[in-house]
Design a protein around this motif. Structure first.
Motif, PDB file in Angstrom:
ATOM      1  N   GLU A  42       0.907  -1.180   0.035  1.00 14.75           N
ATOM      2  CA  GLU A  42       0.169  -0.065   0.023  1.00 14.75           C
ATOM      3  C   GLU A  42       1.066   1.227   0.048  1.00 14.75           C
ATOM      4  OE1 GLU A  42      -2.666   1.612   3.396  1.00 14.75           O
ATOM      5  OE2 GLU A  42      -3.601  -0.187   2.665  1.00 14.75           O
ATOM      6  N   ASP A  43       0.529   2.201  -0.951  1.00 11.32           N
ATOM      7  CA  ASP A  43       1.318   3.408  -0.878  1.00 11.32           C
ATOM      8  C   ASP A  43       2.919   3.161  -0.956  1.00 11.32           C
ATOM      9  OD1 ASP A  43      -1.145   4.812  -0.909  1.00 11.32           O
ATOM     10  OD2 ASP A  43      -0.948   4.902   1.290  1.00 11.32           O
ATOM     11  N   GLY A  44       3.400   2.239  -1.841  1.00 11.65           N
ATOM     12  CA  GLY A  44       4.916   1.763  -1.922  1.00 11.65           C
ATOM     13  C   GLY A  44       5.454   1.004  -0.738  1.00 11.65           C
ATOM     14  N   LYS A  45       4.600   0.810   0.360  1.00 11.33           N
ATOM     15  CA  LYS A  45       5.277  -0.045   1.508  1.00 11.33           C
ATOM     16  C   LYS A  45       4.462  -1.428   1.547  1.00 11.33           C
ATOM     17  CE  LYS A  45       4.119   4.017   4.102  1.00 11.33           C
ATOM     18  NZ  LYS A  45       3.019   4.761   4.604  1.00 11.33           N
ATOM     19  N   MET A  46       5.351  -2.285   2.161  1.00 12.59           N
ATOM     20  CA  MET A  46       4.942  -3.612   2.414  1.00 12.59           C
ATOM     21  C   MET A  46       4.462  -3.568   3.779  1.00 12.59           C
ATOM     22  SD  MET A  46       6.601  -7.517   2.680  1.00 12.59           S
ATOM     23  CE  MET A  46       7.404  -7.224   1.318  1.00 12.59           C
ATOM     24  N   ILE A  47       3.065  -3.881   4.103  1.00 12.06           N
ATOM     25  CA  ILE A  47       2.531  -3.991   5.448  1.00 12.06           C
ATOM     26  C   ILE A  47       2.089  -5.458   5.724  1.00 12.06           C
ATOM     27  CG2 ILE A  47       0.618  -2.860   6.651  1.00 12.06           C
ATOM     28  CD1 ILE A  47       0.302  -0.660   4.779  1.00 12.06           C
ATOM     29  N   ILE A  48       2.517  -5.737   7.086  1.00 10.64           N
ATOM     30  CA  ILE A  48       2.473  -6.933   7.486  1.00 10.64           C
ATOM     31  C   ILE A  48       1.605  -6.944   8.938  1.00 10.64           C
ATOM     32  CG2 ILE A  48       3.627  -8.983   8.341  1.00 10.64           C
ATOM     33  CD1 ILE A  48       5.784  -7.202   6.727  1.00 10.64           C
ATOM     34  N   ARG A  49       0.545  -7.579   8.998  1.00 14.10           N
ATOM     35  CA  ARG A  49      -0.153  -7.416  10.162  1.00 14.10           C
ATOM     36  C   ARG A  49      -0.286  -8.939  10.956  1.00 14.10           C
ATOM     37  NH1 ARG A  49      -5.828  -5.995  10.099  1.00 14.10           N
ATOM     38  NH2 ARG A  49      -5.988  -7.231   8.651  1.00 14.10           N
ATOM     39  N   THR A  50      -0.113  -8.884  12.224  1.00 13.82           N
ATOM     40  CA  THR A  50       0.050  -9.980  12.992  1.00 13.82           C
ATOM     41  C   THR A  50      -0.822 -10.214  14.112  1.00 13.82           C
ATOM     42  OG1 THR A  50       1.853  -9.167  14.327  1.00 13.82           O
ATOM     43  CG2 THR A  50       2.762 -10.078  12.381  1.00 13.82           C
ATOM     44  N   THR A  51      -1.081 -11.223  14.551  1.00 10.51           N
ATOM     45  CA  THR A  51      -2.059 -11.512  15.482  1.00 10.51           C
ATOM     46  C   THR A  51      -1.727 -10.887  16.999  1.00 10.51           C
ATOM     47  OG1 THR A  51      -1.115 -13.635  16.066  1.00 10.51           O
ATOM     48  CG2 THR A  51      -3.321 -13.671  14.678  1.00 10.51           C
ATOM     49  N   TYR A  52      -0.178 -11.036  17.175  1.00 11.17           N
ATOM     50  CA  TYR A  52       0.335 -10.514  18.550  1.00 11.17           C
ATOM     51  C   TYR A  52       1.400  -9.598  18.292  1.00 11.17           C
ATOM     52  CZ  TYR A  52      -3.499 -12.815  21.013  1.00 11.17           C
ATOM     53  OH  TYR A  52      -4.586 -13.390  21.305  1.00 11.17           O
ATOM     54  N   GLU A  53       1.911  -9.128  19.279  1.00 13.00           N
ATOM     55  CA  GLU A  53       3.139  -8.180  19.103  1.00 13.00           C
ATOM     56  C   GLU A  53       4.473  -8.969  18.930  1.00 13.00           C
ATOM     57  OE1 GLU A  53       2.505  -8.692  23.414  1.00 13.00           O
ATOM     58  OE2 GLU A  53       1.347  -8.489  21.885  1.00 13.00           O
ATOM     59  N   HIS A  54       4.901 -10.190  19.504  1.00  9.37           N
ATOM     60  CA  HIS A  54       5.942 -10.844  19.441  1.00  9.37           C
ATOM     61  C   HIS A  54       6.328 -10.966  17.975  1.00  9.37           C
ATOM     62  CE1 HIS A  54       5.787 -11.300  23.886  1.00  9.37           C
ATOM     63  NE2 HIS A  54       4.585 -11.802  23.673  1.00  9.37           N
ATOM     64  N   LEU A  55       5.608 -11.428  17.354  1.00  8.60           N
ATOM     65  CA  LEU A  55       5.854 -11.779  15.585  1.00  8.60           C
ATOM     66  C   LEU A  55       6.188 -10.747  15.133  1.00  8.60           C
ATOM     67  CD1 LEU A  55       6.333 -13.862  13.448  1.00  8.60           C
ATOM     68  CD2 LEU A  55       3.808 -13.776  13.123  1.00  8.60           C
ATOM     69  N   ALA A  56       5.468  -9.409  15.255  1.00 11.01           N
ATOM     70  CA  ALA A  56       5.685  -8.349  14.462  1.00 11.01           C
ATOM     71  C   ALA A  56       7.225  -7.782  14.749  1.00 11.01           C
ATOM     72  CB  ALA A  56       4.674  -7.137  14.940  1.00 11.01           C
ATOM     73  N   ARG A  57       7.419  -7.714  16.165  1.00 11.56           N
ATOM     74  CA  ARG A  57       8.984  -7.490  16.653  1.00 11.56           C
ATOM     75  C   ARG A  57       9.810  -8.391  16.110  1.00 11.56           C
ATOM     76  NH1 ARG A  57       9.286  -9.037  21.425  1.00 11.56           N
ATOM     77  NH2 ARG A  57      11.019 -10.400  20.841  1.00 11.56           N
ATOM     78  N   ARG A  58       9.698  -9.592  16.066  1.00 12.62           N
ATOM     79  CA  ARG A  58      10.587 -10.347  15.453  1.00 12.62           C
ATOM     80  C   ARG A  58      10.908 -10.169  14.066  1.00 12.62           C
ATOM     81  NH1 ARG A  58      11.202 -16.023  17.120  1.00 12.62           N
ATOM     82  NH2 ARG A  58      12.716 -15.991  15.305  1.00 12.62           N
ATOM     83  N   ILE A  59       9.791 -10.061  13.369  1.00  7.65           N
ATOM     84  CA  ILE A  59       9.996  -9.567  11.907  1.00  7.65           C
ATOM     85  C   ILE A  59      10.876  -8.606  11.627  1.00  7.65           C
ATOM     86  CG2 ILE A  59       8.967  -8.926   9.868  1.00  7.65           C
ATOM     87  CD1 ILE A  59       6.459 -11.041  10.729  1.00  7.65           C
ATOM     88  N   GLY A  60      10.596  -7.530  12.291  1.00  9.46           N
ATOM     89  CA  GLY A  60      11.322  -6.287  12.229  1.00  9.46           C
ATOM     90  C   GLY A  60      12.784  -6.572  12.327  1.00  9.46           C
ATOM     91  N   GLU A  61      12.955  -7.123  13.584  1.00  8.00           N
ATOM     92  CA  GLU A  61      14.277  -7.450  14.071  1.00  8.00           C
ATOM     93  C   GLU A  61      15.100  -8.458  13.089  1.00  8.00           C
ATOM     94  OE1 GLU A  61      13.662  -8.972  17.883  1.00  8.00           O
ATOM     95  OE2 GLU A  61      13.721  -6.978  18.912  1.00  8.00           O
ATOM     96  N   ALA A  62      14.476  -9.332  12.351  1.00  8.66           N
ATOM     97  CA  ALA A  62      15.005 -10.148  11.481  1.00  8.66           C
ATOM     98  C   ALA A  62      15.342  -9.544  10.178  1.00  8.66           C
ATOM     99  CB  ALA A  62      13.973 -11.519  11.175  1.00  8.66           C
ATOM    100  N   ILE A  63      14.530  -8.542   9.812  1.00  7.08           N
ATOM    101  CA  ILE A  63      15.079  -8.083   8.587  1.00  7.08           C
ATOM    102  C   ILE A  63      16.070  -7.034   8.908  1.00  7.08           C
ATOM    103  CG2 ILE A  63      13.885  -6.269   6.755  1.00  7.08           C
ATOM    104  CD1 ILE A  63      11.117  -7.521   7.314  1.00  7.08           C
ATOM    105  N   HIS A  64      16.179  -6.195   9.835  1.00  6.88           N
ATOM    106  CA  HIS A  64      17.024  -5.319  10.358  1.00  6.88           C
ATOM    107  C   HIS A  64      18.477  -5.979  10.276  1.00  6.88           C
ATOM    108  CE1 HIS A  64      18.963  -1.829  11.861  1.00  6.88           C
ATOM    109  NE2 HIS A  64      19.463  -2.518  12.966  1.00  6.88           N
ATOM    110  N   LYS A  65      18.457  -7.202  10.912  1.00  6.75           N
ATOM    111  CA  LYS A  65      19.656  -7.962  11.167  1.00  6.75           C
ATOM    112  C   LYS A  65      20.180  -8.331   9.666  1.00  6.75           C
ATOM    113  CE  LYS A  65      21.435 -12.167  13.361  1.00  6.75           C
ATOM    114  NZ  LYS A  65      21.423 -13.382  14.184  1.00  6.75           N
TER     115      LYS A  65
END
Length: 159
Positions: free
Chosen positions: A111-134
């Protein structure tokens, strides 16, 4: 010496998807097959015969379209590496689900040039961000709105 009587009381973070009463033990989700047993949700090879049918909190969140975390991936870099990044996201979800079965991806969209991932809980969203950053460096920002069981994650890298 007199004891202090002014305690800081931690307010309970309300999650409408966890019922106050305990689930029957054992119970099995009729949608995804996760089993509630010995006080936790887990994946079992064989579902106990006496398991009561339920709909687990993750499946209810997905049906209600109610996310617990959201990840925004921005910048030119992700479009050129979209397939790799999606594979990393999927692998992160599978790894997290093995340990925390209620952590799931609700959807991935552009959406608007961004990839948007929605998760059921906060742990997975944080882990995805950290994995991509790493894996790809860039800029990572996490935001936990005060008093909420929710996270917003932003990752950005220009080429």
């Amino acid at each position: 010496m007199e004891k202090r009587k002014d305690k800081l009381i931690q307010e309970y973070i309300h999650d409408p998807y966890f019922t106050k009463e305990k689930y029957h033990d054992p119970s099995v989700c009729e949608r995804c097959g996760v089993v509630f047993h010995d006080g936790i949700f887990e994946w079992l090879e064989e579902v106990p015969k006496d398991a009561q049918k339920i709909i687990c909190p993750a499946c209810r969140r997905i049906e209600d379209n109610y996310e617990g975390g959201i990840v925004y991936i921005e910048g030119d870099f992700w479009k050129k590496h979209e397939e790799e990044i999606k594979n990393l996201i999927k692998n992160t979800e599978e790894s997290e689900m093995a340990y925390r079965p209620l952590e799931r991806i609700i959807d991935i969209k552009e959406e608007d040039g961004k990839m948007i991932i929605r998760t059921t809980y906060e742990h997975l969203a944080r882990r995805i961000g950290e994995a991509i950053h790493k894996a790809y460096k860039g800029e990572l920002k996490l935001s936990y709105p005060e008093g909420k069981k929710y996270v917003r994650v932003w990752w950005r890298r220009e080429e």
